[in-house]
Design an enzyme around this catalytic site. Structure first.
Site, mmCIF file in Angstrom:
data_model
loop_
_atom_site.group_PDB
_atom_site.id
_atom_site.type_symbol
_atom_site.label_atom_id
_atom_site.label_comp_id
_atom_site.label_asym_id
_atom_site.label_seq_id
_atom_site.Cartn_x
_atom_site.Cartn_y
_atom_site.Cartn_z
ATOM 1 N N TRP A 165 2.424 -14.891 19.277
ATOM 2 C CA TRP A 165 2.999 -14.148 18.145
ATOM 3 C C TRP A 165 1.941 -13.811 17.107
ATOM 4 C CZ3 TRP A 165 6.943 -11.859 19.746
ATOM 5 C CH2 TRP A 165 7.882 -12.479 20.585
ATOM 6 N N ASP A 223 4.748 -15.886 9.157
ATOM 7 C CA ASP A 223 5.833 -15.605 10.096
ATOM 8 C C ASP A 223 6.515 -16.944 10.369
ATOM 9 O OD1 ASP A 223 7.487 -15.157 12.250
ATOM 10 O OD2 ASP A 223 5.917 -14.355 13.575
ATOM 11 N N LYS A 270 16.551 -17.269 15.647
ATOM 12 C CA LYS A 270 16.159 -18.602 16.101
ATOM 13 C C LYS A 270 16.827 -19.683 15.265
ATOM 14 C CE LYS A 270 12.534 -16.611 18.524
ATOM 15 N NZ LYS A 270 11.530 -15.577 18.314
HETATM 16 C C1 LIG Z 1 10.662 -14.617 18.406
HETATM 17 C C2 LIG Z 1 9.485 -14.504 17.514
HETATM 18 C C3 LIG Z 1 9.019 -13.264 17.055
HETATM 19 C C4 LIG Z 1 9.622 -11.965 17.515
HETATM 20 O O1 LIG Z 1 10.839 -11.759 16.922
HETATM 21 P P1 LIG Z 1 11.688 -10.427 17.139
HETATM 22 O O2 LIG Z 1 12.771 -10.598 16.117
HETATM 23 O O3 LIG Z 1 12.164 -10.459 18.556
HETATM 24 O O4 LIG Z 1 10.822 -9.266 16.874
HETATM 25 C C5 LIG Z 1 7.959 -13.254 16.183
HETATM 26 N N1 LIG Z 1 7.374 -14.382 15.765
HETATM 27 C C6 LIG Z 1 7.793 -15.597 16.178
HETATM 28 C C7 LIG Z 1 7.106 -16.824 15.684
HETATM 29 C C8 LIG Z 1 8.856 -15.687 17.066
HETATM 30 O O5 LIG Z 1 9.279 -16.901 17.491
#
Ligand SMILES: *Cc1c(COP(=O)(O)O)cnc(C)c1O
Length: 361
Positions: free
Chosen positions: A102, A172, A196
């Site tokens: 990511w 993030d 998540k």
């Molecule tokens: C799942 C995830 C993403 C991507 O998320 P989307 O909403 O599918 O774009 C980005 N960063 C992390 C740390 C993730 O776990």
């Protein structure tokens, strides 16, 4: 009905009370005779949901007046580009801590629209640890420093956040947002896809330091400018109202459980239980992650062979536990045990792991 324990990495399990509330409110929400997803986003009823979610986040994180909660679409993946478009000035660049897939995607997008550089990386260690802050090569002129607080695929997690001095810190937090108390006011921007830890897919939470907008690029399409969301309270166009409603339900559940302190106690006990099983069966289960970088959200582990891993995943599924296969890019097994995973679910998995090791070791 059989009970399923859902260990998927995302979209992921939601708290039962948040789902039950939605179930009860879909036919008749707040006496309107309709559901929230059928209602105008300009109605006073919807506004109470919108403001309710913002208010709960502000309260749970103790946000100061300069920090604003925004609701965006496009997932965390759109934030990779949007962040860089808004905050890397012409000729400037931003620093990235590379801790896995990511982070790499975030950096890639920054380099499409502007310029990003790697300030620290654990790539040479196979991303099995969070690089120590002492080794960061920070550019004092960077537009910001970007970290990925929890690495969903590799199962690593920042257990403390770096001090970047006067350079804005951005994170993030898609896969560990609200897993424990932390000082959100230290950050210039936090983003997290909801699916998540805090809700269903369809909404991305952004927490933005408003005063930073004075430095944002002005010449951007309306929907790609944070200023639009900030000025219009995320209501410039139709927001993902049902997803925001579900986030509100989840946040209310977090508060009812005792807030972020309660989440942390619960999450530490769950993670320690699974890492404890691995420590008790060192010849059978191997956690590839350094002890001080292990994630309390995504617990990754290997078994002695890929055949045994496939058997483990299949037998776990037959026993009511789904989503235990590791990400396709790394293989192995992964148990995602976000806030909403009850301790009982982790206990079922831990006992299954112990028995599987006895039967197959
Ligand atoms: C799942 C995830 C993403 C991507 O998320 P989307 O909403 O599918 O774009 C980005 N960063 C992390 C740390 C993730 O776990």
């Amino acid at each position: 009905m059989t009970h399923t324990w859902n260990f998927y990495a995302g979209p992921a399990t939601l708290p039962a009370p948040a789902l039950e509330r939605a179930k009860a409110e879909i036919p008749d929400w707040e006496g309107t005779g309709m559901s929230v997803m059928e209602t105008s986003h300009r109605s006073p009823e919807y506004d109470a949901v919108h403001q309710g979610a913002i208010g709960l986040l502000t309260e749970l994180l103790d946000l100061d007046d300069d920090h604003q909660v925004l609701f965006l679409q496009g997932g965390a993946s759109l934030q990779f580009a949007m962040l860089a478009m808004n905050f890397i000035p012409a000729g400037g660049s931003a620093d990235y801590v590379n801790t896995g897939t990511w982070s790499q995607k975030a950096l890639k997008e920054a380099n499409i629209v502007a310029s990003g550089r790697v300030a620290a990386s654990s790539e040479n260690d196979g991303f099995t640890r969070i690089p120590p802050v002492s080794g960061y090569d920070l550019d004092p002129n960077a537009a910001y420093v970007h970290i990925t607080s929890n690495n969903t695929i590799k199962g690593t997690q920042f257990h403390s956040f770096p001090d970047t001095g006067t350079v804005p810190l951005v994170a993030d937090m898609s896969s560990d947002f609200l897993w424990r108390p932390f000082d959100a006011n230290r950050f210039h921007l936090i983003y997290a896809g909801a699916q998540k830890n805090i809700g269903p897919a369809g909404v991305t939470i952004v927490i933005l330091r408003k005063s930073w907008l004075a430095h944002a690029n002005g010449n951007l399409p309306t929907m790609l400018s944070y200023t639009t969301y900030s000025e219009k309270n995320s209501l410039y166009n139709t927001p993902p109202s049902f997803s925001i409603y579900m986030v509100r339900n989840v946040l209310q559940w977090v508060k009812d459980q005792g807030g972020l302190e309660a989440m942390e106690r619960r999450n530490r006990a769950k993670g320690d239980r699974l890492y404890g099983v691995m420590a008790a069966h060192p010849k059978f289960y191997n956690c590839p992650v350094d002890a001080d970088s292990r994630s309390y959200m995504n617990v990754v582990f290997r078994l002695p062979s890929e055949e045994l891993e496939a058997k483990f995943v299949a037998e776990a599924k037959a026993a009511g536990m789904v989503g235990l296969k590791g990400h396709r890019s790394v293989g192995g097994c992964r148990a995602s045990i976000y806030n909403a995973m009850p301790p009982e679910g982790v206990e079922v998995l831990a006992e299954f792991m112990e028995e599987f090791a006895r039967n197959n070791g």
